[in-house]
Scaffold this motif. Structure first.
Motif, PDB file in Angstrom:
ATOM      1  N   VAL A 181       0.845  -1.360  -0.040  1.00 14.21           N
ATOM      2  CA  VAL A 181      -0.177  -0.084   0.071  1.00 14.21           C
ATOM      3  C   VAL A 181       0.855   0.935   0.079  1.00 14.21           C
ATOM      4  CG1 VAL A 181      -1.711   1.214   1.366  1.00 14.21           C
ATOM      5  CG2 VAL A 181      -1.835  -1.163   1.124  1.00 14.21           C
ATOM      6  N   SER A 182       0.810   2.335  -0.946  1.00 14.94           N
ATOM      7  CA  SER A 182       1.606   3.417  -0.956  1.00 14.94           C
ATOM      8  C   SER A 182       1.245   4.180   0.211  1.00 14.94           C
ATOM      9  CB  SER A 182       1.020   4.151  -2.391  1.00 14.94           C
ATOM     10  OG  SER A 182      -0.064   4.538  -2.306  1.00 14.94           O
ATOM     11  N   THR A 183       2.216   4.878   0.623  1.00 17.58           N
ATOM     12  CA  THR A 183       2.276   5.516   1.955  1.00 17.58           C
ATOM     13  C   THR A 183       2.947   7.161   1.713  1.00 17.58           C
ATOM     14  OG1 THR A 183       4.404   4.761   2.909  1.00 17.58           O
ATOM     15  CG2 THR A 183       2.405   3.573   3.593  1.00 17.58           C
ATOM     16  N   LYS A 184       3.389   7.202   0.672  1.00 12.62           N
ATOM     17  CA  LYS A 184       3.928   8.548   0.080  1.00 12.62           C
ATOM     18  C   LYS A 184       3.990   8.512  -1.484  1.00 12.62           C
ATOM     19  CE  LYS A 184       7.638  11.789   1.155  1.00 12.62           C
ATOM     20  NZ  LYS A 184       8.987  12.170   1.845  1.00 12.62           N
ATOM     21  N   VAL A 185       3.291   9.657  -2.119  1.00 12.35           N
ATOM     22  CA  VAL A 185       3.051   9.511  -3.422  1.00 12.35           C
ATOM     23  C   VAL A 185       3.394  11.046  -3.914  1.00 12.35           C
ATOM     24  CG1 VAL A 185       1.530   9.408  -5.458  1.00 12.35           C
ATOM     25  CG2 VAL A 185       1.397   7.966  -3.492  1.00 12.35           C
ATOM     26  N   GLU A 202      -5.825  14.875 -10.430  1.00 14.47           N
ATOM     27  CA  GLU A 202      -7.026  14.836 -11.604  1.00 14.47           C
ATOM     28  C   GLU A 202      -7.598  16.182 -11.440  1.00 14.47           C
ATOM     29  OE1 GLU A 202     -11.010  14.454 -13.038  1.00 14.47           O
ATOM     30  OE2 GLU A 202     -10.702  14.821 -11.158  1.00 14.47           O
ATOM     31  N   TRP A 203      -7.934  16.770 -10.351  1.00 16.23           N
ATOM     32  CA  TRP A 203      -8.594  18.243 -10.221  1.00 16.23           C
ATOM     33  C   TRP A 203      -7.584  19.245 -10.922  1.00 16.23           C
ATOM     34  CZ3 TRP A 203      -7.565  22.797  -7.777  1.00 16.23           C
ATOM     35  CH2 TRP A 203      -8.650  23.669  -7.749  1.00 16.23           C
ATOM     36  N   TRP A 204      -6.241  18.984 -10.521  1.00 18.45           N
ATOM     37  CA  TRP A 204      -5.328  20.157 -11.282  1.00 18.45           C
ATOM     38  C   TRP A 204      -5.186  19.795 -12.744  1.00 18.45           C
ATOM     39  CZ3 TRP A 204      -0.066  19.405  -7.812  1.00 18.45           C
ATOM     40  CH2 TRP A 204      -0.520  20.075  -6.602  1.00 18.45           C
ATOM     41  N   LEU A 205      -5.060  18.585 -13.232  1.00 16.91           N
ATOM     42  CA  LEU A 205      -5.188  18.337 -14.581  1.00 16.91           C
ATOM     43  C   LEU A 205      -6.163  18.958 -15.325  1.00 16.91           C
ATOM     44  CD1 LEU A 205      -3.426  16.986 -16.730  1.00 16.91           C
ATOM     45  CD2 LEU A 205      -4.551  15.022 -16.442  1.00 16.91           C
ATOM     46  N   GLN A 206      -7.245  18.568 -14.633  1.00 13.18           N
ATOM     47  CA  GLN A 206      -8.594  19.262 -15.411  1.00 13.18           C
ATOM     48  C   GLN A 206      -8.765  20.756 -15.360  1.00 13.18           C
ATOM     49  OE1 GLN A 206     -12.513  18.509 -12.825  1.00 13.18           O
ATOM     50  NE2 GLN A 206     -13.209  17.283 -14.717  1.00 13.18           N
ATOM     51  N   LYS A 240       3.574  20.494  -8.489  1.00  9.67           N
ATOM     52  CA  LYS A 240       3.830  19.300  -7.783  1.00  9.67           C
ATOM     53  C   LYS A 240       3.605  19.391  -6.233  1.00  9.67           C
ATOM     54  CE  LYS A 240       8.640  20.458  -7.266  1.00  9.67           C
ATOM     55  NZ  LYS A 240       9.878  20.109  -7.480  1.00  9.67           N
ATOM     56  N   CYS A 241       3.105  18.134  -5.840  1.00  9.73           N
ATOM     57  CA  CYS A 241       3.185  17.925  -4.364  1.00  9.73           C
ATOM     58  C   CYS A 241       3.238  16.596  -3.779  1.00  9.73           C
ATOM     59  CB  CYS A 241       1.643  18.539  -3.875  1.00  9.73           C
ATOM     60  SG  CYS A 241       0.385  17.363  -4.289  1.00  9.73           S
ATOM     61  N   TYR A 283      -4.991   7.371  -3.207  1.00  2.00           N
ATOM     62  CA  TYR A 283      -6.248   7.988  -3.370  1.00  2.00           C
ATOM     63  C   TYR A 283      -6.248   9.606  -3.246  1.00  2.00           C
ATOM     64  CZ  TYR A 283     -10.808   9.664  -2.783  1.00  2.00           C
ATOM     65  OH  TYR A 283     -12.491  10.370  -3.188  1.00  2.00           O
ATOM     66  N   LYS A 284      -5.592  10.094  -2.531  1.00  2.00           N
ATOM     67  CA  LYS A 284      -5.426  11.459  -2.124  1.00  2.00           C
ATOM     68  C   LYS A 284      -4.614  12.093  -3.333  1.00  2.00           C
ATOM     69  CE  LYS A 284      -6.181  11.554   2.827  1.00  2.00           C
ATOM     70  NZ  LYS A 284      -5.882  11.857   4.227  1.00  2.00           N
ATOM     71  N   ALA A 285      -3.602  11.210  -3.674  1.00  2.00           N
ATOM     72  CA  ALA A 285      -2.826  11.857  -4.693  1.00  2.00           C
ATOM     73  C   ALA A 285      -3.507  11.976  -6.218  1.00  2.00           C
ATOM     74  CB  ALA A 285      -1.602  10.928  -4.947  1.00  2.00           C
TER      75      ALA A 285
END
Length: 98
Positions: free
Chosen positions: A50-54, A87-91, A73-74, A80-82
């Motif tokens: 499970v990813s813990t830092k993305v 997706e919001w930024w890209l849109q 970037k962030c 999920y949060k990443a």
């Protein structure tokens, strides 16, 4: 002659997800911008990684894939949060480009 079914990959909100190692690309490869998600850290939970830092990056997609200029970037603590913020930024960025 039987119709050939085209295999569809993994999609999220109508755009493809493509994984190359620890990097996940999100967005249409023909678009000027693409979202790159780098899995920096992960941990085992019930025998599943499970990813813990993305790391999230909106980047230029007019040249070689993954080599474009980074516009935003962030980092987030899970996939999920990443992908949600990315997706919001890209849109938003695609609307601004016209």
């Amino acid at each position: 002659m039987a119709a050939v079914k085209k295999k569809k990959g993994l999609m999220y909100k109508g755009k493809p997800l493509l994984r190359c190692g620890n990097r996940i690309y999100y967005g249409n490869l023909e678009d000027k911008l693409i979202l790159a998600l780098d899995i920096v850290e992960s941990s085992k939970k019930q025998d599943v990684d499970v990813s813990t830092k993305v790391k999230v990056q909106i980047m230029d997609n007019t040249g070689e894939l993954g080599k474009g200029q980074v516009y935003r970037k962030c980092e987030r603590e899970n996939l999920y949060k990443a992908i949600d913020i990315g997706e919001w930024w890209l849109q938003d960025a695609m609307k601004m480009m016209g």
